[in-house]
Write a protein that holds these residues in place. Sequence first.
Motif, mmCIF file in Angstrom:
data_model
loop_
_atom_site.group_PDB
_atom_site.id
_atom_site.type_symbol
_atom_site.label_atom_id
_atom_site.label_comp_id
_atom_site.label_asym_id
_atom_site.label_seq_id
_atom_site.Cartn_x
_atom_site.Cartn_y
_atom_site.Cartn_z
ATOM 1 N N ALA A 1 -1.949 5.256 -8.736
ATOM 2 C CA ALA A 1 -2.963 4.274 -9.132
ATOM 3 C C ALA A 1 -2.722 2.971 -8.379
ATOM 4 O O ALA A 1 -1.685 2.786 -7.736
ATOM 5 C CB ALA A 1 -2.902 4.038 -10.640
ATOM 6 N N THR A 2 -3.672 2.069 -8.480
ATOM 7 C CA THR A 2 -3.533 0.749 -7.859
ATOM 8 C C THR A 2 -3.514 -0.321 -8.946
ATOM 9 O O THR A 2 -3.769 -0.044 -10.112
ATOM 10 C CB THR A 2 -4.696 0.478 -6.888
ATOM 11 N N ILE B 1 -6.578 10.395 1.049
ATOM 12 C CA ILE B 1 -6.116 11.502 1.892
ATOM 13 C C ILE B 1 -4.605 11.434 2.055
ATOM 14 O O ILE B 1 -3.900 12.457 1.976
ATOM 15 C CB ILE B 1 -6.796 11.463 3.268
ATOM 16 N N ASP B 2 -4.084 10.227 2.276
ATOM 17 C CA ASP B 2 -2.636 10.026 2.365
ATOM 18 C C ASP B 2 -1.929 10.598 1.133
ATOM 19 O O ASP B 2 -0.926 11.301 1.234
ATOM 20 C CB ASP B 2 -2.325 8.525 2.448
ATOM 21 N N VAL B 3 -2.466 10.263 -0.042
ATOM 22 C CA VAL B 3 -1.852 10.698 -1.298
ATOM 23 C C VAL B 3 -1.934 12.213 -1.448
ATOM 24 O O VAL B 3 -0.941 12.880 -1.781
ATOM 25 C CB VAL B 3 -2.533 10.008 -2.503
ATOM 26 N N PRO C 1 0.821 -1.212 0.000
ATOM 27 C CA PRO C 1 0.000 0.000 0.000
ATOM 28 C C PRO C 1 0.858 1.268 0.000
ATOM 29 O O PRO C 1 2.028 1.245 0.382
ATOM 30 C CB PRO C 1 -0.813 -0.122 1.297
ATOM 31 N N PHE C 2 0.243 2.367 -0.409
ATOM 32 C CA PHE C 2 0.947 3.646 -0.530
ATOM 33 C C PHE C 2 1.469 4.133 0.817
ATOM 34 O O PHE C 2 0.790 4.035 1.849
ATOM 35 C CB PHE C 2 -0.007 4.697 -1.114
ATOM 36 N N ASP D 1 -2.471 -0.725 -2.937
ATOM 37 C CA ASP D 1 -3.634 -0.076 -2.311
ATOM 38 C C ASP D 1 -3.223 1.332 -1.891
ATOM 39 O O ASP D 1 -2.033 1.652 -1.845
ATOM 40 C CB ASP D 1 -4.117 -0.876 -1.104
ATOM 41 N N MET D 2 -4.207 2.164 -1.575
ATOM 42 C CA MET D 2 -3.878 3.519 -1.130
ATOM 43 C C MET D 2 -5.062 4.138 -0.400
ATOM 44 O O MET D 2 -6.214 3.702 -0.545
ATOM 45 C CB MET D 2 -3.515 4.394 -2.325
#
Length: 416
Positions: free
Chosen positions: A372-373, A356-358, A316-317, A352-353
């Motif tokens: 992207a995932t 908000i984190d991104v 995940p991101f 995954d991501m």
Amino acid sequence: MTQDNKDIQPQAEPYIVKSHDIHIDADYADWIADIKSRYRSAQVKAAVKVNAEKLLFNWQLGRDLVQKKAEERWGTGVVEQVSLDLKREFPDADGFSTSNLWYMKKWYLFYADGDAEEKLQRAVGEFQSSVNQSVIKLQQSVGERQHLVSKTNNEIGVAFPQPFALVPWGHHVDIITKCKSIDEALFYVGKTIEQGLSRNSLANCIKANLYEHQGKIVNNFTDHLPTLQSKLVQEVLKENYDFGFATVEHEIYDEAELEEALTQNVTDLLLEMGTGFAFLGRQKELVVGGRSRKIDLLFYHIRLRCYIVCELKAKPFEPEFAGKLNYYVNAVDELLKTDDENPTIGLLVCSDMDKIDVQWSFKGINTPMGVATYNNIRIKDALPSQEQLAERVRLLQKELQETKRLMSKADKTPND
């Protein structure tokens, strides 16, 4: 007979036409180039005009079958009869098969339902204002014809939308048979017009569900790219990539194994990335201050006219991923990009991501990037081995033989 007429008459003796010893100067070369250009233009105009006329005919025949309520009026076999009558009258023409006539009816019905006409008119405006100027040129080559744009005085029903003339019939059939809504269908019509998609490319776009995934990637493009370029980039990149063509050894794998699995199938990878991508290599090395670093995947996009740096993460991101991608994008801008090319794009593809984190990670970063995932990676251990498949086949064969034996025995047993 005038001298001019004598000059164009054939010689009395047979001869072979060949290049003569003439003086070819710049004017002659320009003239010949102009002739060739005019002929190519005539060929394009003729092909577009023929396609437009055939599609208009198909649309109107489909409309006739609907509006005349042909099956109710003349019986359920009327479409087959129309097909026979047309083929009898025009034996050298194609496109009059029964199935093709049914497609014509379905084509008209697909766009004639509900508020379709309003959507069609809106789509026509969008297609005509497309950034792809070749579309406008092609439309002009067909000629501004009122019956292709709007209804004539005595026309009833939905008019044939002019931009449809720029899409081959086979493409239209695939679109209406594989799309679930008018909006989705118009999306693929527009893609075909803008990018000149082949029928196979269109099929791949529909299979990858480009309509659902395109334009939704989490990004900062609007902040760091001109409006037009930002729109194009968002149309090109997806929010999710289907890597079902790639196989890794175990359920737990790292980026190197994922990258290896993807690049073993470069053709499939490019098909999944989309039209216009050119693969420039994996683990592209750059050396700064004597230290070596490597970019996972490097692409060039022909339509966008820019490099695309792709970083893969089999997890995940995490916020720190954005900083590393930012560094690679800046490096490509400094070392590879020329002045007439557009800014390099960063694409991070992870398992995954959290959006908000991104978005928070992008704050303070001035390079255009998107996250992207991916999904559908196949695990080799989860697949049966050749030995296991052979054993399954052997067991099935044994079961079939036993079933046949029991059935044969039952047939020979006398009834009570």
